[in-house]
Design an enzyme around this catalytic site. Structure first.
Site, PDB file in Angstrom:
ATOM      1  CD  GLN A  44      -2.941  -0.638  -0.130  1.00 18.54           C
ATOM      2  OE1 GLN A  44      -3.532   0.427  -0.253  1.00 18.54           O
ATOM      3  NE2 GLN A  44      -2.974  -1.574  -1.057  1.00 18.54           N
ATOM      4  CG  ASP A  81      -5.286  -4.136  -4.802  1.00 18.66           C
ATOM      5  OD1 ASP A  81      -6.354  -3.720  -4.317  1.00 18.66           O
ATOM      6  OD2 ASP A  81      -4.176  -3.610  -4.584  1.00 18.66           O
ATOM      7  CG  HIS A 136     -52.194  12.088   1.204  1.00 17.74           C
ATOM      8  ND1 HIS A 136     -51.997  13.307   0.624  1.00 17.74           N
ATOM      9  CD2 HIS A 136     -51.021  11.385   1.034  1.00 17.74           C
ATOM     10  CE1 HIS A 136     -50.771  13.372   0.126  1.00 17.74           C
ATOM     11  NE2 HIS A 136     -50.153  12.202   0.364  1.00 17.74           N
TER      12      HIS A 136
END
Length: 843
Positions: free
Chosen positions: A667, A770, A829
């Site tokens: 990394q 990866d 409603h």
């Protein structure tokens, strides 16, 4: 950070004193002007640089080396040299401070932190990338006649080298005036998040002692530079000319910026009673230590009473010299910390008395210290005869320079550290989002308004590539994806595994009968048009294309658009094209950076508009993704916020040191802003040392060792007592990659609450994730693993719900719907249910 400008002069005789506040100057090297150049350097506080012409005859090389040594040893800061000449000089003068004059194509061969000077015509995108996030200083030889070119360069973090005759400290210029205002160049590098637009300004004297805190505006900065005095912006009364009424005026010596470009430092020579309205030297109280003692001695030099000890010191040369020798001997004999501090203070007192007697200031002493630090020729260092006895000589190994030193993480024992120290160790590198947004917005707006034209111009500017079209359409030509068989097999294997894992994530339609006659459903639909960003830059990442392209294909997205910056010859890496072909991409946008994101978000004449944009990138890509997501007119979402790559490894005494080191370094090589953390569980110093040795030994063998070195410098090993403590700390950090190199690793996975992806056991390196294991490597960074998942099949889908209500179902829930609608005052409603229930005879 110094003034973002390097004025160039034809000779010392042409030096413009009004430009001294810039703090630096560059002069041409001339053997017959060496004496004048050295004399000027010794008499000024400026950083003096020298430029050597690229053509130096072979017969003059030895003379050049001798003269450069004289310049370095007399305070010259840096020398600008042609690349080939610089390499020859460094062979003869180790430690020489060099600015490499080079072409864009040659920069990659230089150390990542080496200062460079490149032609102004170089693409701005290349120049910005060469700064390596601020690690490298990049100069450019500006021959432009346009102020906007100069300010654009400065705004990108690049220092222009400009003929001093083209510069002026004036700022109210007529249209036919062809000089560049120094104030405009400085302002181009500044930013502020204050609503009033002011810049926080620290005022310091020439000794770097803080006098007070004020504010500056664009106008006050320009006026300060014009008048060469302390001019600031009062938040109540407008421009404030310091000392105009009190007489405590300031001569402006220099202006500096902080590392973020949002705070100024005015270096001034203060006159009168002092800076503060309380008639003291500083708003932070009176000076201390050496500065206070110097002021006292200079005062006593004039005002000490006859017969006083201080008066005797100034008048009696023999007494003063004897006291200096006496205190030096006592310091040499002192052993305890307390005695050494006491005797050193006494010696400083008498040394400063001698300085005051002869009118020598601390500033002049420090100037000499600075010049000594710039020397490249070192004396043997032996004391004069009579000051030492013969001592046996010890053999010692030469000390490694900082660029060749041991590569190791910082170390913290959690049991002995404070909470603040632990928190600081786990803090990510700071990202300057506001400043980046300011740079990105004009790029995004340009592409949005001008489409392909802007995209082609920006690709030429930032990538140095002139294209006829910004898009490569499918079907992709076979000759553009020619690959070695082993690479093709590796890609095919990886695609197959990623596809298997992501196909397994597909979900069937969910049906739930919440009560009799009410069936609720949830079903997935692919996002129709997706844009996949594949980075270029310090590392080409074709693996990202398959990590984004495969799940998009699995999810059933109708249009898959790739975007990736082209190489210098205008082509793409064949691996990216091959993956685009395999996943059925419609086209590839030949662009990178913010302009590629904008093209996919808004669409152009040739680039399809996308509904969602995916993929990692540098801070400009991330800023552009955030910007378009927040623009409702774009109607474009993104996968997740992104930051530098990171890994956290939890290891115990059973872990293989070579495995642990390799995971940390995998990394660290991503970039200098990446971060790696090692949590060492119950390890002895000897066990930890094995890992440290492995890190160094593996790192120095890597091609990207300079990037690794800078990453490791801000990464940390934390020693913890238990596995539970390590997991708790890991969850606090929420790493992108979490690697468990501990005994019975799988039994601890249940304790992981926050991580992008977990790598379990000694034989699960992050590299597998990866590329080829099947999981996705596009993961949340910067702590966003607390809120975000990594890219998966669902990332490329949206989920729709439905409900099917029968008369029986309406009988069960209708009254509840009407009652709640009535509570909210939404009668329409309520009525929508009421009319149905009335016709069904339910009410």
């Amino acid at each position: 950070m110094t003034f973002p400008l390097l004025p160039a002069y034809a000779s010392v005789a042409e030096f413009d004193n009004s430009l001294s506040l810039v703090g630096k100057a560059v002069f041409p090297y001339a053997a017959d002007q060496l004496h004048n150049l050295i004399k000027f350097t010794q008499s000024t506080e400026l950083q003096v640089n020298v430029q050597v012409e690229s053509s130096v005859p072979e017969e003059q090389f030895e003379e050049l080396i001798d003269n450069l040594l004289k310049l370095y040893n007399n305070g010259i800061n840096e020398v600008i040299l042609d690349l080939n000449l610089a390499k020859k000089v460094l062979q003869r003068i180790p430690g020489a401070r060099v600015i490499y004059r080079t072409l864009v194509d040659e920069v990659a061969s230089l150390p990542a932190n080496a200062s460079i000077a490149v032609p102004f015509s170089s693409p701005l995108g290349d120049l910005k990338s060469f700064t390596n996030g601020g690690i490298r200083t990049v100069y450019t030889f500006s021959e432009s006649t346009k102020l906007v070119d100069v300010t654009s360069t400065v705004a990108s973090g690049i220092i222009p080298i400009i003929d001093a005759k083209q510069l002026t400290t004036e700022y109210e210029l007529s249209e036919d005036f062809n000089k560049f205002p120094v104030s405009e160049i400085l302002l181009a590098s500044l930013n502020t998040d204050r609503p009033d637009g002011l810049f926080t300004t620290l005022v310091a004297d020439s000794s770097n002692y803080s006098l007070g805190l004020v504010y500056s505006s664009r106008k006050s900065i320009a006026e300060a530079i014009r008048t060469q005095t302390g001019v600031y912006q009062s938040r109540r009364h407008g421009l404030w000319y310091k000392g105009a009424t009190s007489g405590a005026t300031q001569k402006l010596l220099g202006i500096e910026l902080d590392c973020d470009g949002d705070c100024l430092k005015f270096v001034v020579e203060q006159t009168g009673v002092g800076f503060c309205h309380l008639e003291q030297t500083s708003c932070f109280g009176q000076s201390k230590g050496l500065r206070a003692m110097e002021a006292t001695l200079w005062d006593r030099k004039s005002n000490a009473p006859e017969g006083s000890y201080t008066k005797r010191l100034f008048d009696d040369e023999v007494l003063l010299n004897a006291k200096i020798r006496e205190e030096a001997d006592e310091l040499a004999d002192a052993k305890s910390k307390e005695d050494i501090a006491w005797e050193c203070a006494d010696l400083f007192y008498f040394a400063l008395a001698r300085c005051a007697k002869y009118g020598v200031t601390l500033d002049e002493v420090e100037r000499n210290l600075d010049m000594k630090s710039l020397k490249v020729t070192r004396r043997k260092g032996d004391a004069k005869p009579g000051y030492t006895k013969e001592q046996p000589k010890e053999e010692s190994k030469p000390k490694e320079s900082s660029s060749e030193g041991r590569i190791e993480l910082c170390k913290i024992d959690v049991s002995k550290a404070t909470p603040h120290e632990i928190e600081d160790a786990l803090r990510r590198p700071i990202q300057k989002t506001e400043q980046i947004m300011e740079l990105v917005k004009p790029i995004v707006d340009n592409v949005r308004q001008n489409g392909d034209k802007a995209l082609l111009e920006l690709t030429a500017k930032f990538d140095g590539v002139t294209l006829k079209t910004p898009v490569l359409e499918a079907p992709f030509p076979e000759e553009l994806m020619q690959l070695p068989d082993n690479v093709k097999r590796a890609i095919d294997l990886s695609i197959d595994n990623v596809k298997k894992f992501h196909e397994a994530q597909l979900t069937e339609t969910l049906h739930v009968e919440t009560c009799p006659g009410v069936v609720c459903s949830r079903f997935a639909r692919p996002i129709e048009k997706v844009g996949l960003y594949i980075p270029g830059g310090t590392a080409i990442l074709p693996s990202t294309s398959l990590m984004l392209g495969v799940p998009a294909n699995v999810a059933g997205c109708k249009e898959i658009v790739f975007a990736s910056p082209p190489k210098k010859d205008g082509t793409l890496t064949p691996e990216v094209i091959y993956v685009a072909h395999k996943v059925g991409a419609k086209c590839i946008v030949l662009a990178g950076g913010a302009q590629a994101v904008a093209a996919m978000a808004y669409g152009t004449e040739t680039v399809p508009k996308c509904d969602k944009i995916f993929g990692p990138g540098n801070q400009f890509v991330t800023a552009a993704k955030m910007m378009v997501q927040n623009d409702t007119s774009a109607l474009c979402s993104i996968d997740m916020p992104a930051g530098p790559s990171e890994v956290l490894v939890i290891a115990d005494k059973y872990a293989d040191p070579d495995f642990v080191a390799s995971d940390l370094l995998s990394q660290a090589e991503h970039g200098i802003d990446s971060q790696v953390i090692l949590l060492a569980v119950d390890m002895t110093d000897k066990e930890l040392a094995r890992i440290e040795d492995a890190v160094h030994n593996q790192a120095v063998q890597l091609p990207r060792v300079e990037i690794v070195r800078k990453c490791i410098a801000h990464s940390t090993t934390l020693s913890v007592a238990t596995y539970e403590q390590a997991l708790e700390m890991s969850n606090q950090y929420a790493p992108e990659h979490l690697i468990l190199q501990i005994e019975n690793a799988s039994s601890y996975v249940d304790q992981v609450q926050h991580a992008g992806s977990v790598f379990v056991g000694a034989y699960s390196p992050e590299s597998c994730g990866d590329y080829s294991s099947g999981t996705n490597h596009t993961l949340p960074t910067y702590g966003y693993a607390r809120q975000y998942s990594g890219v998966n099949t669902a990332t490329f889908q949206k989920f729709i719900t439905s409900q099917d209500v029968t008369p029986e179902g309406l009988k069960h829930i209708g009254q509840a719907v009407m009652d709640l609608a009535a509570v909210e005052g939404l009668d329409a409603h309520r009525n929508a249910v009421k009319v149905r229930m009335e016709k069904l005879g339910l009410i």
